[in-house]
Design an enzyme around this catalytic site. Structure first.
Site, PDB file in Angstrom:
ATOM      1  N   SER A 151       0.805  -1.213   0.000  1.00 37.24           N
ATOM      2  CA  SER A 151       0.000   0.000   0.000  1.00 37.24           C
ATOM      3  C   SER A 151       0.841   1.266   0.000  1.00 37.24           C
ATOM      4  CB  SER A 151      -0.928   0.014   1.223  1.00 37.24           C
ATOM      5  OG  SER A 151      -0.170   0.038   2.419  1.00 37.24           O
ATOM      6  N   HIS A 171      -1.391  -3.061  -6.160  1.00 39.44           N
ATOM      7  CA  HIS A 171      -2.000  -2.831  -4.849  1.00 39.44           C
ATOM      8  C   HIS A 171      -3.498  -3.095  -4.910  1.00 39.44           C
ATOM      9  CE1 HIS A 171      -3.284   0.228  -1.549  1.00 39.44           C
ATOM     10  NE2 HIS A 171      -3.260  -1.003  -1.080  1.00 39.44           N
ATOM     11  N   GLU A 177      -4.283  -0.427  -7.806  1.00 36.59           N
ATOM     12  CA  GLU A 177      -3.248   0.517  -8.224  1.00 36.59           C
ATOM     13  C   GLU A 177      -2.104  -0.281  -8.847  1.00 36.59           C
ATOM     14  OE1 GLU A 177      -3.369   4.273  -5.196  1.00 36.59           O
ATOM     15  OE2 GLU A 177      -2.585   2.401  -4.365  1.00 36.59           O
ATOM     16  N   ASN A 210      -3.372   6.087  -0.549  1.00 38.67           N
ATOM     17  CA  ASN A 210      -2.887   6.389   0.798  1.00 38.67           C
ATOM     18  C   ASN A 210      -2.239   7.764   0.886  1.00 38.67           C
ATOM     19  OD1 ASN A 210      -3.763   4.186   2.259  1.00 38.67           O
ATOM     20  ND2 ASN A 210      -1.997   2.939   1.713  1.00 38.67           N
TER      21      ASN A 210
END
Length: 674
Positions: free
Chosen positions: A140, A161, A173, A212
């Site tokens: 992440s 991800h 991702e 994130n």
């Protein structure tokens, strides 16, 4: 059967020449929550999977979790029992490392989010995986580049991800490391799409990537605001949930993610990018006290005593702008660093976080210059690097620009749409509800855009039919987006909102051209009311219908109490509304709501075929027929009067003459609408 391969002990490797068709076998390293979820997704997509963990107990538990999950999907009719059994048969649980990767085309690593652990895994599997095998790490936030450099296949290494749980979450991702080549990114992006996911490309290896990098600083800022006595936890979560319209409050989301996880991500981002990402001390205090959120029963909220109870009216516009300004700053940094563009960032946050709008679009709506001013003032007041405006944000503010440029209509391209996708293909005007991340749930903005699309089609003489569909493979529309309507709890506003939906959906009934709703997946609440406004409805066999408003203490407010009874009769309409039950497509066909039920594999082709068939009809006669039927709702006598007048006018049209000649000449008519 697995392909036979020689064991390969690689030196420096050439760039991969693999494409999607070459991928048959996927090895998943780690059988924990993410690992077994990724393995299940891959198996459901038809790939053979090697699921590996360090001991028999871990890998057996992961395999049993997959078996349970597949059973649940079959129980809910999302897949068949046969499909569940076939997917499970494709998964081989293993402990032996060499055996797990020896014939793998792609290795997806999903071990714990610790750099040392991941490096150890790659150092080992690099010795056993074939030369052409691609490595993809499910991380992440950790550096793709640093991980790739412990292998001899840096160009064949990227990030992939997934979001938890992988079976349900659409976003993946796909992250480029400093050494990753284009072919690797292309094939892994294609693989994610083949898994049924939506890949978003992250063009540069930057801590936190997209999701994130935007979300975790927001959660950190919420904690800092409490720590510095700027606002209460209740005010912040009320602002996030009910003023900004986010799915969850900031502290509520931190509890769900895990306070320890948020802290780990922040510490890593701070170590790379500096003091702007310094974790709030409150987070460390919670971790020290082992109050990690939902998983421990207590975090910022006590889940053994009611959980998150967020007041609706404790927020403020000032707090909303402050939080959004911080988010916009992170978006600007990502754009300025060439990590991703605003549409990619918005898609990632909507898909991964369930936001009704992406952060770049939200910033544009409020005003980039306004948000930059808030940050600049806070930076001057506090000196905190958290508020230092990004160069990209400052440049946009100085130039009076926004993330998406000038909003609104363009003289050459016509209306711009955010929540629907509009295309004109031949005689078909196609509207796709384009909020896949929210199962195409309806918002006031989407309803307004639908009205604009109808205007556009009516102004185009070549458009003869409107086709309505939903994006993705889960829903036509799962109903109204509750999050976007929470601000309409005021009775007066709610009345106006109801009138808006009634009016816009009524436009579909009143427009002179046929309207076809092609329904695949959920068609619930406001989505079913929209479908009821169409002239004809076809549905895939797996579709589900229902008006669940009674479960919320409401009634269908966008014409559902009227249009539904005109289609299926008073008795059936009352049954559907009063019970708030779900109904399958075949049952709705028996009720008369669905005109045709189509096999899922043939659905899209049949929708367009049906639309083109309707478009070949006589436009004037179609328009008059719709008007006569609508008039007949008032009284049969009124409908008959319109019918007679229309019949007389149609006799004098070119279309009538064309129809007669085509009949005499035994050919298909070509109606001109004149």
């Amino acid at each position: 059967m697995p392909r036979e391969r020689e064991r390969f002990n690689p030196g420096p490797l050439a760039h991969t020449s693999m494409d999607l068709d070459d991928i048959q076998i996927i090895a998943v390293m780690g059988a924990g929550n993410m690992g077994h979820g990724i393995a299940e997704v891959a198996a459901l997509a038809g790939y053979d999977v090697r699921l590996r963990d360090i001991n028999e107990e871990f890998v057996t538990n992961g395999y049993e979790q997959i078996e349970w999950s597949l059973g649940k999907l079959a129980e809910k009719d999302q897949i068949s029992e046969e499909e569940a059994d076939e997917a499970l048969d494709r998964i081989t649980p293993l402990v032996d490392l060499e055996e797990s990767v020896a014939d793998a085309d792609v290795v997806i690593e999903a071990v714990p989010e610790k750099m040392t652990i991941k490096k150890e895994v790659y150092e080992e599997i690099d010795d056993y995986a074939p030369a052409e095998t691609i490595f993809a790490t499910n991380t992440s936030s950790l550096s793709i580049t640093e991980l790739s450099e412990v292998t001899d296949r840096e160009a064949q290494f990227c990030g992939m991800h997934f979001f938890n749980p992988p079976v349900r979450m659409d976003l993946v991702e796909v992250i480029r490391g400093a050494h990753t080549d284009d072919a690797t990114i292309d094939v892994i992006e294609a693989l994610a799409a083949d898994f049924g996911k939506t890949p978003v490309r992250v063009r540069k290896d930057s801590p936190g990537f997209i999701f994130n990098r935007v979300l975790v600083p927001l959660l950190n800022e919420a904690a800092w605001l409490v720590h510095e006595d700027v606002a209460t936890m209740e005010a912040i979560d009320s602002t996030a949930k009910f003023d900004l319209g986010l799915p969850m409050g900031a502290f509520e989301l931190t509890d769900m993610v895990g306070i320890d996880v948020a802290l780990d991500v922040l510490e890593y981002i701070e170590s790379v990018l500096g003091a702007a990402y310094e974790p709030c001390p409150i987070l460390a205090e919670k971790v020290e006290a082992e109050e990690l959120g939902q998983k421990t029963g207590k975090g910022f909220y006590d889940y053994e005593d009611g959980g998150a109870e967020i007041p609706k009216d404790a927020g403020s516009e000032e707090l909303a702008d402050r939080l959004l300004a911080l988010v916009a700053n992170e978006v600007a940094k990502l754009v300025g660093e060439d990590v991703a563009d605003p549409p990619e960032i918005d898609e990632a946050i909507k898909l991964g976080g369930g936001w009704p709008q992406g952060p770049a679009k939200m910033a544009d709506d409020v005003g980039v210059e306004h948000l930059h001013g808030i940050l600049a003032e806070l930076y001057d007041e506090t000196g905190s690097e958290r508020y230092e405006p990004a160069e990209e944000l400052a440049a946009m503010a100085d130039a009076g620009e926004s993330f998406y440029g000038e909003a609104g209509k363009d003289e050459e391209t016509g209306p711009s749409f955010e929540d629907i996708a509009v295309e004109i293909e031949g005689p078909v005007g196609h509207v796709q509800l384009d909020r896949e991340h929210r199962m195409n749930a309806l918002t006031p903005e989407l309803v307004d855009e639908l009205a604009e699309a109808v205007d556009m089609f009516e102004e185009d003489p070549d458009v003869r039919v409107i086709l309505l569909t939903g994006a993705g493979d889960r829903a036509f529309s799962a109903g109204a987006d509750a999050q976007s309507f929470l601000g309409s709890a005021n009775p007066i506003d709610a009345v106006e909102l109801s009138k808006k939906g009634q009016s816009v959906f009524g436009r579909l009934e009143e427009t002179g051209m046929p309207v076809l709703a092609a329904i695949d997946g959920y068609c619930l609440g406001g989505g079913m009311e929209l479908a009821a406004a169409a002239d004809i409805r076809i549905a895939s066999e797996r579709s589900e219908f229902g008006q669940p408003e009674f479960d919320l203490g409401l009634l269908p407010g966008w014409g559902g109490t009227q249009r539904l009874r005109h289609i299926v009769g008073d008795g059936r309409a009352k049954e559907i509304i009063f019970t708030a039950d779900r109904y399958e497509a075949e049952e709705m066909a028996d009720f008369g709501f669905v005109n045709e039920v189509v096999d899922r594999d043939e659905f899209e082709e049949r929708a367009w075929e049906f639309a083109e068939e309707l478009a070949s009809g006589p436009p004037i006669a179609q328009r008059y027929t719709k008007h006569a039927m609508l008039a007949g709702r008032e009284s049969t006598e009124a409908g008959l009067r319109v019918e007679a007048q229309a019949f007389g006018q149609l006799i004098g049209t070119d279309d009538f003459n064309e129809g007669v000649m085509a009949f005499i000449e035994d050919r298909d008519p070509e109606f001109s609408g004149e």
